[in-house]
Write a protein that holds these residues in place. Sequence first.
Motif, PDB file in Angstrom:
ATOM      1  N   ARG A 183      41.400 -48.184 -43.960  1.00 40.85           N
ATOM      2  CA  ARG A 183      42.167 -47.198 -43.192  1.00 40.85           C
ATOM      3  C   ARG A 183      41.816 -47.260 -41.704  1.00 40.85           C
ATOM      4  N   VAL A 184      41.321 -48.420 -41.258  1.00 39.81           N
ATOM      5  CA  VAL A 184      41.032 -48.592 -39.829  1.00 39.81           C
ATOM      6  C   VAL A 184      42.323 -48.981 -39.118  1.00 39.81           C
ATOM      7  N   PRO A 185      42.837 -48.133 -38.253  1.00 32.27           N
ATOM      8  CA  PRO A 185      44.113 -48.444 -37.590  1.00 32.27           C
ATOM      9  C   PRO A 185      43.928 -49.443 -36.453  1.00 32.27           C
ATOM     10  N   ASP A 186      45.029 -50.022 -35.994  1.00 29.03           N
ATOM     11  CA  ASP A 186      44.979 -50.825 -34.782  1.00 29.03           C
ATOM     12  C   ASP A 186      44.732 -49.879 -33.606  1.00 29.03           C
ATOM     13  N   LEU A 187      43.910 -50.296 -32.696  1.00 30.80           N
ATOM     14  CA  LEU A 187      43.491 -49.433 -31.599  1.00 30.80           C
ATOM     15  C   LEU A 187      44.061 -49.928 -30.265  1.00 30.80           C
ATOM     16  N   TYR A 188      44.434 -48.985 -29.417  1.00 30.86           N
ATOM     17  CA  TYR A 188      45.024 -49.300 -28.118  1.00 30.86           C
ATOM     18  C   TYR A 188      44.441 -48.367 -27.058  1.00 30.86           C
ATOM     19  N   VAL A 189      44.487 -48.817 -25.814  1.00 35.37           N
ATOM     20  CA  VAL A 189      44.125 -47.948 -24.703  1.00 35.37           C
ATOM     21  C   VAL A 189      45.358 -47.142 -24.316  1.00 35.37           C
ATOM     22  N   SER A 190      45.185 -45.857 -24.153  1.00 36.81           N
ATOM     23  CA  SER A 190      46.301 -44.951 -23.883  1.00 36.81           C
ATOM     24  C   SER A 190      47.049 -45.332 -22.602  1.00 36.81           C
ATOM     25  N   PRO A 191      48.362 -45.549 -22.684  1.00 33.81           N
ATOM     26  CA  PRO A 191      49.137 -45.863 -21.468  1.00 33.81           C
ATOM     27  C   PRO A 191      49.076 -44.733 -20.445  1.00 33.81           C
ATOM     28  N   SER A 192      48.967 -43.491 -20.921  1.00 36.76           N
ATOM     29  CA  SER A 192      48.919 -42.374 -19.973  1.00 36.76           C
ATOM     30  C   SER A 192      47.680 -42.455 -19.094  1.00 36.76           C
ATOM     31  N   THR A 233      46.105 -45.340 -18.330  1.00 36.93           N
ATOM     32  CA  THR A 233      46.288 -46.470 -17.398  1.00 36.93           C
ATOM     33  C   THR A 233      47.230 -46.094 -16.267  1.00 36.93           C
ATOM     34  N   ASP A 234      48.282 -45.319 -16.604  1.00 36.65           N
ATOM     35  CA  ASP A 234      49.202 -44.860 -15.547  1.00 36.65           C
ATOM     36  C   ASP A 234      48.475 -43.943 -14.571  1.00 36.65           C
ATOM     37  N   LEU A 235      47.575 -43.100 -15.137  1.00 38.41           N
ATOM     38  CA  LEU A 235      46.809 -42.193 -14.289  1.00 38.41           C
ATOM     39  C   LEU A 235      45.945 -42.982 -13.306  1.00 38.41           C
ATOM     40  N   LEU A 236      45.286 -44.030 -13.804  1.00 35.92           N
ATOM     41  CA  LEU A 236      44.444 -44.848 -12.944  1.00 35.92           C
ATOM     42  C   LEU A 236      45.265 -45.572 -11.878  1.00 35.92           C
ATOM     43  N   LYS A 237      46.438 -46.056 -12.262  1.00 36.64           N
ATOM     44  CA  LYS A 237      47.299 -46.748 -11.295  1.00 36.64           C
ATOM     45  C   LYS A 237      47.724 -45.803 -10.175  1.00 36.64           C
ATOM     46  N   GLY A 238      48.065 -44.560 -10.605  1.00 32.01           N
ATOM     47  CA  GLY A 238      48.490 -43.590  -9.600  1.00 32.01           C
ATOM     48  C   GLY A 238      47.386 -43.270  -8.622  1.00 32.01           C
ATOM     49  N   TYR A 239      46.169 -43.102  -9.134  1.00 28.80           N
ATOM     50  CA  TYR A 239      45.040 -42.826  -8.250  1.00 28.80           C
ATOM     51  C   TYR A 239      44.745 -44.020  -7.354  1.00 28.80           C
ATOM     52  N   GLN A 240      44.888 -45.228  -7.909  1.00 27.29           N
ATOM     53  CA  GLN A 240      44.589 -46.425  -7.138  1.00 27.29           C
ATOM     54  C   GLN A 240      45.550 -46.567  -5.957  1.00 27.29           C
ATOM     55  N   GLU A 241      46.822 -46.237  -6.190  1.00 27.60           N
ATOM     56  CA  GLU A 241      47.833 -46.357  -5.139  1.00 27.60           C
ATOM     57  C   GLU A 241      47.619 -45.315  -4.034  1.00 27.60           C
ATOM     58  N   ASN A 242      46.984 -44.205  -4.380  1.00 22.72           N
ATOM     59  CA  ASN A 242      46.806 -43.132  -3.396  1.00 22.72           C
ATOM     60  C   ASN A 242      45.329 -42.855  -3.120  1.00 22.72           C
ATOM     61  N   LYS A 243      44.487 -43.877  -3.267  1.00 24.21           N
ATOM     62  CA  LYS A 243      43.051 -43.643  -3.156  1.00 24.21           C
ATOM     63  C   LYS A 243      42.606 -43.269  -1.740  1.00 24.21           C
ATOM     64  N   GLN A 244      43.432 -43.624  -0.726  1.00 31.14           N
ATOM     65  CA  GLN A 244      43.042 -43.285   0.639  1.00 31.14           C
ATOM     66  C   GLN A 244      43.125 -41.786   0.884  1.00 31.14           C
ATOM     67  N   SER A 245      44.017 -41.119   0.195  1.00 36.02           N
ATOM     68  CA  SER A 245      44.226 -39.679   0.426  1.00 36.02           C
ATOM     69  C   SER A 245      43.734 -38.832  -0.730  1.00 36.02           C
ATOM     70  N   MET A 246      42.808 -39.361  -1.526  1.00 38.04           N
ATOM     71  CA  MET A 246      42.325 -38.642  -2.708  1.00 38.04           C
ATOM     72  C   MET A 246      41.398 -37.499  -2.319  1.00 38.04           C
ATOM     73  N   SER A 247      41.581 -36.366  -2.965  1.00 44.00           N
ATOM     74  CA  SER A 247      40.686 -35.239  -2.794  1.00 44.00           C
ATOM     75  C   SER A 247      39.450 -35.438  -3.668  1.00 44.00           C
ATOM     76  N   ALA A 285      38.527 -36.866 -11.261  1.00 45.99           N
ATOM     77  CA  ALA A 285      39.463 -37.213 -12.330  1.00 45.99           C
ATOM     78  C   ALA A 285      39.530 -38.722 -12.518  1.00 45.99           C
ATOM     79  N   LEU A 286      39.460 -39.477 -11.399  1.00 46.34           N
ATOM     80  CA  LEU A 286      39.480 -40.934 -11.482  1.00 46.34           C
ATOM     81  C   LEU A 286      38.251 -41.448 -12.244  1.00 46.34           C
ATOM     82  N   LEU A 287      37.074 -40.901 -11.890  1.00 49.07           N
ATOM     83  CA  LEU A 287      35.851 -41.329 -12.564  1.00 49.07           C
ATOM     84  C   LEU A 287      35.901 -41.005 -14.061  1.00 49.07           C
TER      85      LEU A 287
END
Length: 479
Positions: free
Chosen positions: A282-291, A293-307, A313-315
């Motif tokens: 009953r071991v399922p196939d495992l994946y990294v959550s797209p949400s 990865t999208d969160l990390l991409k968003g932070y990466q694109e705006n890292k200069q203006s990050m609070s 949240a990024l860490l």
Amino acid sequence: MLQVRLLEMPLAELEQNVQAEIDDNPALETTPPEDENLITNEDSTESNETYEESLEREERADVLDTVLENMGGDDEMPDPSYHNFANAGAEYEEITYGNQRSFYDQLKEQMRELDLSPEQQDVMEYLIGSLDDDGLLRKPLEDLSDELAIYHAINVTPEQIEEVLHLLQGFDPAGIGARSLQECLLLQIERKSASPIRQLLKTLIAEHFDDFMNKHWDKIVQQFNLDAETLEQLKTEIQKLNPKPGASMGETEGRNLQQITPDFVVDTADDGTISFYINKGRVPDLYVSPSFTDLLKGYQENKQSMSRQDKQALLYAREKVDRAKGFIEAVKQRRHTLYITMKTIIELQRDFFLEGDENDLHPMVLKDIAERTGLDISTVSRVCNSKYAQTRWGTFQLRHFFSEGIRTEDGKDVSARQLKAVLQEIIKGEDPQRPLNDDLLAEEMRRRGFPIARRTVAKYREQLGIPVARLRKQAAHIL
């Protein structure tokens, strides 16, 4: 360390561990992402990149870029979950015997209640794994010391092992971990409430064990000056003792098979082809959550203006993604290691998997598998310690396929199982009134082309549960 821990787990425990990790890490999911290139634990069958090469590439890559862009999409290796020597194998069907906790697990649960050093924990686990199905320890402590040093790089003396063994002998059921039947019974007697009959029973087993084993009750009555009532009380207490304490931990006497979920399913076709696959349970196939990865991409694109809050949240997201990716990689490596180990066992023991005759098992030790697979001996030991294979001829622990042996005068390798079978045949055919002692048995074995020493004959005879010549003769007279 995570890979080692997952590798040691039997399938049932792995299922629980994976589910716990899914519950604990929101970045780990069982739902495949829309972009199939983001799958990280479903191995591609088209990639020619080796596992070692992929690890080297990842070490050279920037961690954050790998998380954001690759997510393991090109970090694949050939699928080890199924190996076909000819054709596909049969469907898996779970086999259940008795309750859900194994003999091994029950003892490990009690071990966790002790305050042990890391070295003592390793020794204790090895002792538990070395117990016979009846719960007794029949390996000499000197041999265990050598095995721990050679296979696990744990340097402990027999005296240090004995200290840990005494702790094991305090576990339930009473008598577990005894090195002989006599010690097993004495351990159980020690747990009884103090009374005159308990002291009498202890003295009988400790000082007059041969008379007890040979049922010389007349002699026992005379030595202890027993009346009829006390003798009956003594016999009643003896009947409460268990010569096989390990059997009380499961339904079947002498077998610790409370629940067996085979890690491998091996199929032998009528045309002689052999195939196997790894049971995923009953071991399922495992994946990294797209949400994530999208969160990390968003932070990466705006890292200069990050609070500051955004950076926290990024860490958090990066830690969860890294942990998810590491866990997926550990599961993948476990499957790869199981695959190459089982494949090699089948190659070396092909004759057994074809016919199911234990006499066809060739001499094979951990080193043989390690040399062929390139794995460390300790890794092979971990794979074989608690894994089972379902075959056409029954379900076996992987350790069943290992056996030491000798080389006969004509250059043929003979396993210990074959030697025991020949020894059993000789004893079965002996004159019951004139049974052969160990020296004569060794001489007969040599005459048949199996040159083994008298002490080896004695060891095999004891493992077969066959008494010495004197007791066999007495039994023949009784019959």
